[in-house]
Design a protein around this motif. Sequence first.
Motif, PDB file in Angstrom:
ATOM      1  N   ALA A  34       0.875  -1.306  -0.086  1.00 36.23           N
ATOM      2  CA  ALA A  34      -0.181   0.286   0.217  1.00 36.23           C
ATOM      3  C   ALA A  34       0.994   1.102  -0.263  1.00 36.23           C
ATOM      4  CB  ALA A  34      -0.873  -0.013   1.404  1.00 36.23           C
ATOM      5  N   ALA A  35       0.337   2.283  -0.285  1.00 37.81           N
ATOM      6  CA  ALA A  35       1.231   3.454  -0.469  1.00 37.81           C
ATOM      7  C   ALA A  35       1.893   3.933   1.342  1.00 37.81           C
ATOM      8  CB  ALA A  35       0.090   5.069  -0.619  1.00 37.81           C
ATOM      9  N   TRP A  36       1.324   3.648   2.133  1.00 35.25           N
ATOM     10  CA  TRP A  36       1.993   3.062   3.498  1.00 35.25           C
ATOM     11  C   TRP A  36       2.311   2.447   4.108  1.00 35.25           C
ATOM     12  CZ3 TRP A  36      -3.230   4.510   2.334  1.00 35.25           C
ATOM     13  CH2 TRP A  36      -4.107   3.193   2.474  1.00 35.25           C
ATOM     14  N   HIS A  37       3.190   1.274   3.142  1.00 35.20           N
ATOM     15  CA  HIS A  37       3.511  -0.146   3.514  1.00 35.20           C
ATOM     16  C   HIS A  37       4.527  -0.127   2.185  1.00 35.20           C
ATOM     17  CE1 HIS A  37      -0.181  -1.786   5.755  1.00 35.20           C
ATOM     18  NE2 HIS A  37       0.419  -0.771   6.340  1.00 35.20           N
ATOM     19  N   ARG A  38       5.340   0.561   2.047  1.00 33.30           N
ATOM     20  CA  ARG A  38       6.611   0.802   1.280  1.00 33.30           C
ATOM     21  C   ARG A  38       7.788   1.197   2.154  1.00 33.30           C
ATOM     22  NH1 ARG A  38       3.160   3.279  -3.929  1.00 33.30           N
ATOM     23  NH2 ARG A  38       3.192   5.607  -2.978  1.00 33.30           N
ATOM     24  N   ARG A  39       8.781   1.759   0.718  1.00 36.77           N
ATOM     25  CA  ARG A  39      10.045   1.757   1.795  1.00 36.77           C
ATOM     26  C   ARG A  39      11.167   2.363   0.529  1.00 36.77           C
ATOM     27  NH1 ARG A  39      10.987  -3.288   2.327  1.00 36.77           N
ATOM     28  NH2 ARG A  39      13.332  -4.575   2.204  1.00 36.77           N
ATOM     29  N   GLY A  40      11.688   2.848   0.902  1.00 37.75           N
ATOM     30  CA  GLY A  40      13.629   3.171  -0.289  1.00 37.75           C
ATOM     31  C   GLY A  40      14.152   1.758  -0.117  1.00 37.75           C
ATOM     32  N   VAL A  41      15.448   1.478  -0.954  1.00 36.39           N
ATOM     33  CA  VAL A  41      15.946   0.538  -0.984  1.00 36.39           C
ATOM     34  C   VAL A  41      17.046   0.940  -1.885  1.00 36.39           C
ATOM     35  CG1 VAL A  41      16.575  -1.745  -1.539  1.00 36.39           C
ATOM     36  CG2 VAL A  41      15.221  -1.165  -0.692  1.00 36.39           C
ATOM     37  N   ILE A  42      18.241   1.745  -1.283  1.00 36.38           N
ATOM     38  CA  ILE A  42      19.918   2.079  -2.853  1.00 36.38           C
ATOM     39  C   ILE A  42      20.105   1.608  -2.441  1.00 36.38           C
ATOM     40  CG2 ILE A  42      21.791   3.263  -2.335  1.00 36.38           C
ATOM     41  CD1 ILE A  42      20.495   5.670  -0.835  1.00 36.38           C
ATOM     42  N   VAL A  43      20.339   0.585  -4.141  1.00 32.46           N
ATOM     43  CA  VAL A  43      21.702   0.139  -4.723  1.00 32.46           C
ATOM     44  C   VAL A  43      23.369  -0.072  -5.006  1.00 32.46           C
ATOM     45  CG1 VAL A  43      22.533  -2.186  -5.701  1.00 32.46           C
ATOM     46  CG2 VAL A  43      20.227  -2.375  -4.623  1.00 32.46           C
ATOM     47  N   GLU A  44      23.545  -0.190  -4.535  1.00 32.60           N
ATOM     48  CA  GLU A  44      25.520   0.864  -4.778  1.00 32.60           C
ATOM     49  C   GLU A  44      26.528  -0.230  -5.592  1.00 32.60           C
ATOM     50  OE1 GLU A  44      29.029   3.403  -2.970  1.00 32.60           O
ATOM     51  OE2 GLU A  44      28.271   2.526  -1.759  1.00 32.60           O
ATOM     52  N   ARG A  45      27.016   0.287  -6.793  1.00 36.35           N
ATOM     53  CA  ARG A  45      27.440  -0.692  -6.920  1.00 36.35           C
ATOM     54  C   ARG A  45      28.783  -0.505  -6.904  1.00 36.35           C
ATOM     55  NH1 ARG A  45      29.593  -1.765 -12.795  1.00 36.35           N
ATOM     56  NH2 ARG A  45      29.686  -3.477 -13.632  1.00 36.35           N
ATOM     57  N   LYS A  46      29.598  -2.076  -6.251  1.00 38.65           N
ATOM     58  CA  LYS A  46      30.970  -1.867  -6.434  1.00 38.65           C
ATOM     59  C   LYS A  46      31.616  -2.782  -7.359  1.00 38.65           C
ATOM     60  CE  LYS A  46      31.272   1.518  -3.161  1.00 38.65           C
ATOM     61  NZ  LYS A  46      32.368   3.050  -2.542  1.00 38.65           N
ATOM     62  N   HIS A  47      32.722  -1.801  -8.174  1.00 37.78           N
ATOM     63  CA  HIS A  47      33.519  -2.573  -8.269  1.00 37.78           C
ATOM     64  C   HIS A  47      35.058  -2.857  -7.844  1.00 37.78           C
ATOM     65  CE1 HIS A  47      35.111  -5.433 -12.224  1.00 37.78           C
ATOM     66  NE2 HIS A  47      35.888  -4.239 -11.617  1.00 37.78           N
ATOM     67  N   ASP A  48      35.948  -3.311  -8.119  1.00 40.04           N
ATOM     68  CA  ASP A  48      37.251  -3.775  -7.724  1.00 40.04           C
ATOM     69  C   ASP A  48      37.752  -5.496  -8.072  1.00 40.04           C
ATOM     70  OD1 ASP A  48      36.236  -6.140  -5.579  1.00 40.04           O
ATOM     71  OD2 ASP A  48      36.188  -4.577  -3.817  1.00 40.04           O
ATOM     72  N   SER A  49      38.761  -5.289  -7.253  1.00 40.79           N
ATOM     73  CA  SER A  49      40.015  -6.360  -8.461  1.00 40.79           C
ATOM     74  C   SER A  49      39.071  -8.154  -8.285  1.00 40.79           C
ATOM     75  CB  SER A  49      40.999  -6.539  -7.589  1.00 40.79           C
ATOM     76  OG  SER A  49      41.130  -6.891  -5.895  1.00 40.79           O
ATOM     77  N   ALA A  50      38.255  -8.232  -6.605  1.00 31.28           N
ATOM     78  CA  ALA A  50      37.767  -9.255  -6.808  1.00 31.28           C
ATOM     79  C   ALA A  50      36.352  -9.531  -7.518  1.00 31.28           C
ATOM     80  CB  ALA A  50      37.201  -9.662  -4.824  1.00 31.28           C
ATOM     81  N   GLY A  51      35.923  -8.441  -8.212  1.00 26.30           N
ATOM     82  CA  GLY A  51      34.783  -8.175  -9.026  1.00 26.30           C
ATOM     83  C   GLY A  51      33.915  -7.288  -8.398  1.00 26.30           C
TER      84      GLY A  51
END
Length: 450
Positions: free
Chosen positions: A108-125
């Motif tokens: 519902a409009a009062w049952h949601r949230r924001g989520v942030i996804v950050e993409r990190k790239h290094d020697s491990a992938g």
Amino acid sequence: MMTTIPHADRRRFSERQITFGSSNHLLTNINVWSYDGRWIYYDVRSDAAGSLFDGNRIERVHVESGRVEVVYEAKDAANVGVVTASPIDDRIVFIHGPENPSEDWMYAAWHRRGVIVERKHDSAGTNYLVATLDARDLVPPYTPGALRGGTHVHVFSGDGRWVSFTYEDHVLATSTAAEADANQRNVGVSVPIGQVRVPATHPRNHDGSMFSVLVTQTFNAPLPGSDQINRAYSDAWIGNNGYVRRDGSRQMRALAFIGDVVSDRGHTVPELFVVDIPDDVTVDGDSPLCGTPLTRPAPPRGTVQRRLTFTTERKFPGLGPVRHWPRSSPDGSKIAFLMRDDAGRTQLWLASPTESTIRQLTHNDFSIESAFSFRCDGNAIACVAGGCVCEVDIATGTTTPLTPPADATNALRPEAVVYSPDGTQVAYLRRDDSVDGTPNQIFVAKTQLG
């Protein structure tokens, strides 16, 4: 019949389809391009207009190659959508519905949230770091910096630090107290000043990575003819770094939004508003930031809400009728919005955050048909008009088509026409009748800078 812009030669247009899958594709109304202009982010809700919140993936498509990547996939029967990207780095933010939805806690409009996804790239992938944006605390005493409901259409500020959103309140939406405030849509911001931790006093409480507050004020029963509103929505950051006040100083954080006033005749009229936001959003104003069990969360001290348009006496009062979000030029000096002219055609208009006058920009014999965005140099606006994707010159209002006119089999969608960061391309949606169910596909066209 729809009036379209005539074209002598379709070969002069540069339009390219970049998605071809059977899933439906949804673009948000702004910030769909990655900061470097290489990718476009979208979600896969099944409805062409996005009215059904049933997608479970956030994806991106590489603009040049057409390669598609899944960036986030929801779990535990949750749904996600309405993704926007940071203008400065590899982060995105989107709506996340409830995991394990239950009879008393469905989406519902009062049952949601924001989520942030950050993409990190290094020697491990490559790694994707996931963080909830806004904390939620449903049990008094409420936690400062947490909200009590759901957030929607999250957009990074021009410097990529703050995030704006619209909001509705679970506590008030479910209250049975006669004296409780109404649950009304409002606008808020999340600010990166530290994680907000909340007690585990409710199974739907959760921590947040930013400090979140509401910055607009609404009223249960606005006085007719006043500047009071009962709904705040369609917010947009003003300028990449705010705007310059009349005295030459700079207001660093401000949002334009649509607020519903009540006219002297008792009619609801959508008007253009501005809210100036203080640098410090942690201090209570006249009422508690967190609200109470009977009252809405309130704006922080130093917040100033102002009305910019007064249209109740016009032949066609109010902003619209096309759904849109006001948009600011990058320098913050101009705010564009849609409103009908006296002939009933929807035109682009311009306002200033510091002046009381407005200017009609377009004078076309056809309507603007979509949400829109400003080009990075501030000299043009991209939109759908007269059945085409167009650019509108800010100085003259001249409307130049970038695509041939659409027909019923490849109709343009009105939700989003969004410039690339360098202003050389725009992204938008068309129906694709070559695929069963005619899903939306993402297209790009070159602009006059391209």
